[in-house]
Design a protein around this motif. Structure first.
Motif, PDB file in Angstrom:
ATOM      1  N   UNK A 188       0.493  -0.688  -0.243  1.00 28.35           N
ATOM      2  CA  UNK A 188      -0.089  -0.184  -0.191  1.00 28.35           C
ATOM      3  C   UNK A 188       1.147   1.603   0.068  1.00 28.35           C
ATOM      4  N   UNK A 189       1.641   1.505   1.018  1.00 27.67           N
ATOM      5  CA  UNK A 189       2.870   1.971   0.767  1.00 27.67           C
ATOM      6  C   UNK A 189       3.679   2.897  -0.701  1.00 27.67           C
ATOM      7  N   UNK A 190       3.656   1.568  -1.343  1.00 31.43           N
ATOM      8  CA  UNK A 190       4.319   1.345  -2.477  1.00 31.43           C
ATOM      9  C   UNK A 190       3.111   2.408  -3.523  1.00 31.43           C
ATOM     10  N   UNK A 191       2.136   1.567  -3.506  1.00 29.35           N
ATOM     11  CA  UNK A 191       0.926   2.613  -4.160  1.00 29.35           C
ATOM     12  C   UNK A 191       0.716   3.910  -3.979  1.00 29.35           C
ATOM     13  N   UNK A 192       0.874   4.088  -2.405  1.00 29.64           N
ATOM     14  CA  UNK A 192       0.456   5.328  -2.540  1.00 29.64           C
ATOM     15  C   UNK A 192       1.688   6.494  -2.664  1.00 29.64           C
ATOM     16  N   UNK A 193       3.187   6.173  -3.140  1.00 32.36           N
ATOM     17  CA  UNK A 193       4.166   7.139  -3.363  1.00 32.36           C
ATOM     18  C   UNK A 193       4.110   7.291  -5.130  1.00 32.36           C
ATOM     19  N   UNK A 194       2.697   5.833  -6.071  1.00 35.59           N
ATOM     20  CA  UNK A 194       2.702   6.190  -7.256  1.00 35.59           C
ATOM     21  C   UNK A 194       1.354   6.918  -7.301  1.00 35.59           C
ATOM     22  N   UNK A 195       1.029   6.544  -6.757  1.00 36.70           N
ATOM     23  CA  UNK A 195      -0.598   7.575  -6.642  1.00 36.70           C
ATOM     24  C   UNK A 195      -0.237   9.263  -6.495  1.00 36.70           C
ATOM     25  N   UNK A 196       1.007   9.287  -5.794  1.00 35.94           N
ATOM     26  CA  UNK A 196       1.443  10.721  -5.722  1.00 35.94           C
ATOM     27  C   UNK A 196       2.327  11.203  -6.964  1.00 35.94           C
ATOM     28  N   UNK A 197       3.027  10.453  -7.249  1.00 39.24           N
ATOM     29  CA  UNK A 197       3.789  10.344  -8.877  1.00 39.24           C
ATOM     30  C   UNK A 197       2.701  11.154  -9.821  1.00 39.24           C
ATOM     31  N   UNK A 395      -1.751   4.132 -28.438  1.00 38.46           N
ATOM     32  CA  UNK A 395      -2.325   3.079 -27.518  1.00 38.46           C
ATOM     33  C   UNK A 395      -2.376   3.009 -26.101  1.00 38.46           C
ATOM     34  N   UNK A 396      -3.461   2.171 -25.776  1.00 46.15           N
ATOM     35  CA  UNK A 396      -4.143   2.773 -24.220  1.00 46.15           C
ATOM     36  C   UNK A 396      -3.484   1.495 -23.234  1.00 46.15           C
ATOM     37  N   UNK A 397      -3.635   1.544 -21.661  1.00 48.35           N
ATOM     38  CA  UNK A 397      -3.394   0.067 -21.055  1.00 48.35           C
ATOM     39  C   UNK A 397      -3.958   0.716 -19.787  1.00 48.35           C
ATOM     40  N   UNK A 398      -4.046   0.446 -18.668  1.00 42.57           N
ATOM     41  CA  UNK A 398      -4.543   0.927 -17.922  1.00 42.57           C
ATOM     42  C   UNK A 398      -4.416  -0.275 -16.846  1.00 42.57           C
ATOM     43  N   UNK A 399      -3.608  -0.033 -15.305  1.00 43.40           N
ATOM     44  CA  UNK A 399      -3.723  -0.880 -14.945  1.00 43.40           C
ATOM     45  C   UNK A 399      -3.209  -0.736 -12.983  1.00 43.40           C
ATOM     46  N   UNK A 400      -4.489  -1.518 -12.034  1.00 45.59           N
ATOM     47  CA  UNK A 400      -4.029  -1.324 -10.740  1.00 45.59           C
ATOM     48  C   UNK A 400      -4.178  -1.893  -9.796  1.00 45.59           C
ATOM     49  N   UNK A 401      -3.681  -2.475  -9.689  1.00 42.14           N
ATOM     50  CA  UNK A 401      -3.081  -3.331  -8.554  1.00 42.14           C
ATOM     51  C   UNK A 401      -4.264  -4.399  -7.316  1.00 42.14           C
ATOM     52  N   UNK A 402      -4.791  -5.282  -7.360  1.00 42.40           N
ATOM     53  CA  UNK A 402      -5.417  -6.181  -6.706  1.00 42.40           C
ATOM     54  C   UNK A 402      -5.706  -6.841  -5.424  1.00 42.40           C
ATOM     55  N   UNK A 403      -6.264  -7.294  -4.491  1.00 36.66           N
ATOM     56  CA  UNK A 403      -5.649  -7.312  -3.294  1.00 36.66           C
ATOM     57  C   UNK A 403      -7.006  -8.732  -3.015  1.00 36.66           C
ATOM     58  N   UNK A 404      -6.674  -9.951  -3.124  1.00 34.94           N
ATOM     59  CA  UNK A 404      -7.967 -10.795  -3.102  1.00 34.94           C
ATOM     60  C   UNK A 404      -7.804 -11.263  -1.547  1.00 34.94           C
ATOM     61  N   UNK A 406     -10.880 -12.867   1.340  1.00 29.28           N
ATOM     62  CA  UNK A 406     -12.034 -14.333   1.904  1.00 29.28           C
ATOM     63  C   UNK A 406     -12.976 -14.206   1.144  1.00 29.28           C
ATOM     64  N   UNK A 407     -13.887 -12.286   1.935  1.00 27.30           N
ATOM     65  CA  UNK A 407     -14.888 -11.082   0.958  1.00 27.30           C
ATOM     66  C   UNK A 407     -15.260 -10.582  -0.195  1.00 27.30           C
ATOM     67  N   UNK A 408     -14.078 -11.189  -1.508  1.00 33.60           N
ATOM     68  CA  UNK A 408     -14.228 -10.505  -2.425  1.00 33.60           C
ATOM     69  C   UNK A 408     -12.772  -9.853  -2.638  1.00 33.60           C
ATOM     70  N   UNK A 409     -12.200  -8.437  -3.478  1.00 35.82           N
ATOM     71  CA  UNK A 409     -11.322  -7.681  -3.119  1.00 35.82           C
ATOM     72  C   UNK A 409     -11.315  -6.383  -3.484  1.00 35.82           C
ATOM     73  N   UNK A 410      -9.821  -6.070  -2.770  1.00 35.84           N
ATOM     74  CA  UNK A 410     -10.101  -4.291  -2.466  1.00 35.84           C
ATOM     75  C   UNK A 410      -8.754  -4.302  -3.895  1.00 35.84           C
ATOM     76  N   UNK A 411      -9.073  -3.252  -4.435  1.00 34.14           N
ATOM     77  CA  UNK A 411      -8.280  -2.012  -4.779  1.00 34.14           C
ATOM     78  C   UNK A 411      -7.039  -1.651  -4.288  1.00 34.14           C
ATOM     79  N   UNK A 412      -5.792  -1.255  -3.942  1.00 39.31           N
ATOM     80  CA  UNK A 412      -4.704  -1.386  -3.679  1.00 39.31           C
ATOM     81  C   UNK A 412      -5.325   0.234  -4.452  1.00 39.31           C
TER      82      UNK A 412
END
Length: 428
Positions: A188-197, A395-404, A406-412
């Protein structure tokens, strides 16, 4: 290290889980990565072997971890061997772990200097029935360089030819795929840095800016927040460059009317983020660009819903291919006739979407995991569909990181701008 000390409970638990999978009376050895030469008197920046880091938390070259849970001498059941510092190293290289710091980091009590390894190993190895040795068995890797693990295997088999050798990698492949709470927080910390960038980039981009100037904005944000740097060589691909999947020259001017495809992520404490976005250079998508963008976004959202426990890798990718096919027909890129007559081994959609939709993420960007094990709670996977149209220079690409879970998934990366209108609003 730039990052604060990680809770040693992570590495204690990882070693416990690994040791449970060993055969009775077995010894396992993990080596640090090599220091690779860059030029006449320089080496590339050191990157730790992910398996050794996973089991010890030690982020330093020339480290060896020895695990022998059934060792008759309790002192040698878990042992770390470290490079001993000296006055020369202190002056020219700086910080190295002390024994006490290594103990605090890893949770291992028995810490020795590297020069003691051969004698200690020889004093216990003949009491072990099995020796587990490690290699890089990531199926994206093709072995061409005799790296440290390979050389060490040859040394061990020469010195102890009658021992029974086992592979550590199959155990690591199962363990590393399931992320613990501490690993999730680091990701999550790596994702947060990526968001800010990315938000920084949205406010920076305009016609005439160079791709490498954008790259500089990204690395500025990563380093400012204590990240190691890029998780991988970033892709800043404007216009036609977006149709080169692994483009990383990043040396062209971004022109009015073009779309820039980004693929970058931050690395924090050896854990990685992996994000793709596509934005208009001038802050406004054309009608056609937005149509293609929204088609990719539709596939991305549909694919994300499929990432649940029990999903099978190949079936997942086949289903995503069918969803993509529908979108390509809607964009006028494929016809129903082409789809009807397609080669099942290379479906028609592959002309415009030729890579996979997802991969595991962790200490490695393409993390070590089995393609044949159904998705499980604790997996973190990317979702990254794309549409590439060379004849349109788009060219279009979209990408997120997903945590699976037991109750579904969470988009980090749920807090990173994704909708076309949101991106335009920030840019304007």
């Amino acid at each position: 290290m730039k990052y604060p000390k990680i809770n040693q409970e992570l590495f204690i638990l990882n070693r416990k889980n690994f040791s449970k999978q060993l055969k009775s009376n077995s010894l396992a050895i993990f080596q640090a990565n090599d220091e690779f030469p860059r030029s006449g008197d320089q080496s590339f920046i050191f990157k730790q072997n992910p398996d050794l880091f996973y089991l010890s938390g030690i982020d330093q070259e020339q480290t060896i971890l020895l695990l022998y849970p059934d060792c008759p001498n309790p002192l040698y059941r878990q042992v770390l061997f470290l490079r001993q510092t000296n006055d020369y190293i202190k002056v020219w290289e700086g910080y190295k772990y002390t024994k006490e710091e290594a103990k605090e980091t890893s949770g291992i009590d028995s810490i020795f200097w590297l020069e003691d390894f051969d004698n200690i190993l020889h004093s216990i190895v003949n009491y072990a029935d099995n020796i587990y040795l490690n290699t890089n068995e990531n199926d994206r890797y093709a072995h061409t360089v005799p790296y440290r693990d390979i050389r060490f295997i040859a040394q061990m088999q020469s010195k102890y030819p009658l021992h029974h050798y086992e592979r550590a990698a199959p155990i690591m492949r199962e363990l590393r795929a399931i992320k613990s709470e501490i690993e999730i927080e680091l990701t999550k910390k790596a994702c947060g840095m990526t968001r800010d960038a990315f938000i920084r980039v949205l406010k920076f981009v305009k016609p005439g800016v160079k791709e490498y100037e954008i790259e500089a904005e990204i690395i500025h944000e990563f380093i400012r927040q204590g990240g190691t740097g890029h998780a991988y060589t970033p892709i800043i691909a404007s216009g036609h460059n977006a149709n080169i999947l692994h483009y990383n020259d990043n040396n062209q001017e971004c022109k009015d009317g073009d779309v820039i495809l980004f693929d970058f992520g931050g690395e924090y404490a050896n854990y990685n983020a992996d994000m793709s976005r596509s934005i208009p250079v001038n802050g406004k998508f054309t009608k056609r660009q937005k149509e293609v963008y929204n088609a990719v976004l539709h596939v991305m959202k549909a694919a994300t819903r499929l990432l649940v426990t029990g999903t099978v890798w190949n079936e997942y990718h086949e289903e995503v291919g069918e969803i993509m096919t529908e979108q390509l027909i809607g964009l006028g890129l494929l016809t129903t006739t082409e789809v009807k007559n397609q080669n099942p081994a290379w479906p028609a959609y592959k002309k415009y979407f030729m890579h996979g939709t997802s991969h595991h993420l962790g200490i490695d960007v393409h993390d070590f995991a089995s393609r044949y094990t159904p998705f499980a709670a604790g997996n973190i996977l990317t979702v990254e569909p794309g549409i590439y149209i060379p004849e349109e220079g788009l060219g279009i690409r979209l990408e997120n990181n997903i945590l699976i879970t037991n109750s579904g998934n969470i988009d980090l990366m749920a807090d990173i701008p994704l909708e076309a209108d949101e991106i335009e609003d920030i840019m304007n």
